[in-house]
Design an enzyme around this catalytic site. Structure first.
Site, PDB file in Angstrom:
ATOM      1  CB  SER A  88      -0.948  -0.046   1.199  1.00 18.26           C
ATOM      2  OG  SER A  88      -2.011   0.857   1.061  1.00 18.26           O
ATOM      3  CG  ASP A 222      -6.971  -3.845  -2.620  1.00 13.04           C
ATOM      4  OD1 ASP A 222      -7.625  -3.093  -1.876  1.00 13.04           O
ATOM      5  OD2 ASP A 222      -5.731  -3.820  -2.710  1.00 13.04           O
ATOM      6  CG  HIS A 250      -5.442  -2.980   0.892  1.00 10.91           C
ATOM      7  ND1 HIS A 250      -4.970  -2.594  -0.349  1.00 10.91           N
ATOM      8  CD2 HIS A 250      -4.816  -2.163   1.802  1.00 10.91           C
ATOM      9  CE1 HIS A 250      -4.124  -1.596  -0.207  1.00 10.91           C
ATOM     10  NE2 HIS A 250      -4.000  -1.322   1.072  1.00 10.91           N
TER      11      HIS A 250
END
Length: 308
Positions: A88, A222, A250
Site C-alpha cells: 500500500s 481489494d 488489500h
C-alpha cells in the site's frame, strides 16, 4: 536516529528483505509471514516514522523523507542492499527508495501498492481533508472506540468479502486514539492523496524498472486500491511479474500467507539481484529506455500466469 525513536524487528539470516507496511499500520501487519521468510532471509520490518512504536514528531513525512529514513536504518544495521517489499503506502516508499538508491535495491515487490493510479478508497481521501485530526478526537474516545472496533471485527468474522480487511482497519482505527498519531497519519496522507485521489504516480519513471526486477502482487477483492492497478503496473513495466491472488483483499500477505511466501521465494530465486551501473542508469534517464546496441543486457525478470 536523528533524535527520533525508530522501532523495528530484525530476524533471520541470509539476503536482506525489507518489509514496508501501509498507511496507519505497523510491522505487525507482516506477522503471518515473518517467521517463514526468516528461514531464508534477514528480515527487517520497521514501524515507519509516525506509526506504531516509532516516534511521531512534526517531521518530513514525504515519500523522499521515508526513503531517506530507510536508507539510514539499513546503514545503521550494516546492510548494504536489500529486496524491498512494500504494501500500500509502503509500496510508494519502496518505489521512491529504489528511485533514490538504485545501488542499494536488489529487487522491488509491490503489494496492493499506491502510486499506480489515482483511484483509492474514499476513507483515505477523507484523511487528507482539513480538520481530520479534530474530527477524529471524539470518535476515538474510549467508549466509542471500543464499540466501533469490536463491531468492525465482528463484521470481519461474518466471512463477507466486503468486510475481509476490517480487522486490520480496526487496528488502524484504534491507533488514532493518540493525537500525535492522527496528526502524523494526516501529514503522510496529504503528501500523496488529495480529494481527487492519489497524487503520486510511478508512470513517468516506470521505464527505470527495466534495470530492476519487479514483482506486483494484488488481492483480487481489494476494496482499498482496486486490483485493476495491477494491470496498470503490467502496462507501465512490461517485464514485471504480476500475481493476482484470488479470495484476497488489500492484505494478501495476511489472507494467504503461505501462498504469498511461495510467490516471494520464487521471485527472489528466479530473478538475479539488480546490478547498479551508473552508465546504464544515465542512459535510461537520457533515453527513457535501454538504448539500442547497449552492451549491458537487461535483467531477466520471471513472468508467470497470474493466480486465479
Amino acid at each position: 536516529m536523528h533524535g527520533h525513536r525508530r522501532a523495528f524487528v530484525k530476524t533471520g539470516s541470509g539476503p536482506a528483505v525489507l518489509l514496508l507496511h501501509g498507511l496507519g499500520a505497523d510491522h505487525t501487519t507482516w506477522g503471518p509471514i515473518v517467521d517463514q521468510l526468516a528461514r531464508r532471509y534477514t528480515v527487517i520490518a520497521p514501524d515507519l516514522l509516525g506509526h506504531g512504536q516509532s516516534a511521531k514528531p512534526r517531521a518530513d513525512y514525504t515519500l523522499g523523507g521515508y526513503a531517506n529514513g530507510m536508507r539510514d536504518l539499513l546503514t545503521v544495521l550494516g546492510i548494504d542492499k536489500a529486496t524491498l517489499v512494500g504494501h500500500s503506502f509502503g509500496g510508494g516508499v519502496a518505489m521512491q527508495f529504489a528511485y533514490q538508491f538504485p545501488e542499494r535495491t536488489e529487487r522491488l515487490v509491490l503489494v496492493g501498492s499506491g502510486g499506480l493510479g489515482p483511484e483509492v478508497t474514499p476513507v483515505i481521501r477523507a484523511i487528507s481533508t482539513p480538520g481530520f485530526e479534530l474530527v477524529m478526537a471524539p470518535l476515538t474516545m474510549p467508549g466509542v472506540r471500543h464499540v466501533a472496533a469490536a463491531a468492525m471485527r465482528a463484521l470481519k468474522r461474518t466471512g463477507i468479502k466486503e468486510f475481509r480487511d476490517f480487522d486490520e482497519v480496526a487496528t488502524i482505527y484504534e491507533s488514532f486514539r493518540e493525537y500525535d498519531a492522527r496528526s502524523a497519519i494526516a501529514h503522510v496522507t496529504r503528501a500523496v492523496v488529495d480529494w481527487r485521489g492519489q497524487i503520486v504516480t510511478m508512470a513517468d519513471r516506470a521505464y527505470l524498472t527495466e534495470a530492476m526486477p519487479l514483482c506486483v502482487i494484488w488481492g483480487e477483492d481489494d476494496r482499498v486500491i482496486p486490483a485493476s492497478h495491477a494491470s496498470l503496473a503490467a502496462e507501465l513495466a512490461p517485464g514485471a511479474r504480476v500475481e493476482l491472488i484470488a479470495n484476497a483483499g488489500h492484505f494478501p500477505h495476511k489472507d494467504h500467507p503461505e501462498r504469498f511466501v511461495r510467490i516471494l521465494n520464487d521471485f527472489i530465486r528466479k530473478s538475479p539481484p539488480a546490478a547498479y551501473s551508473r552508465a546504464r542508469f544515465r542512459s535510461l534517464l537520457r533515453n527513457g529506455r535501454v538504448p539500442a546496441g547497449a552492451t549491458e543486457q537487461p535483467v531477466e525478470i520471471a513472468t508467470v500466469t497470474p493466480i486465479r
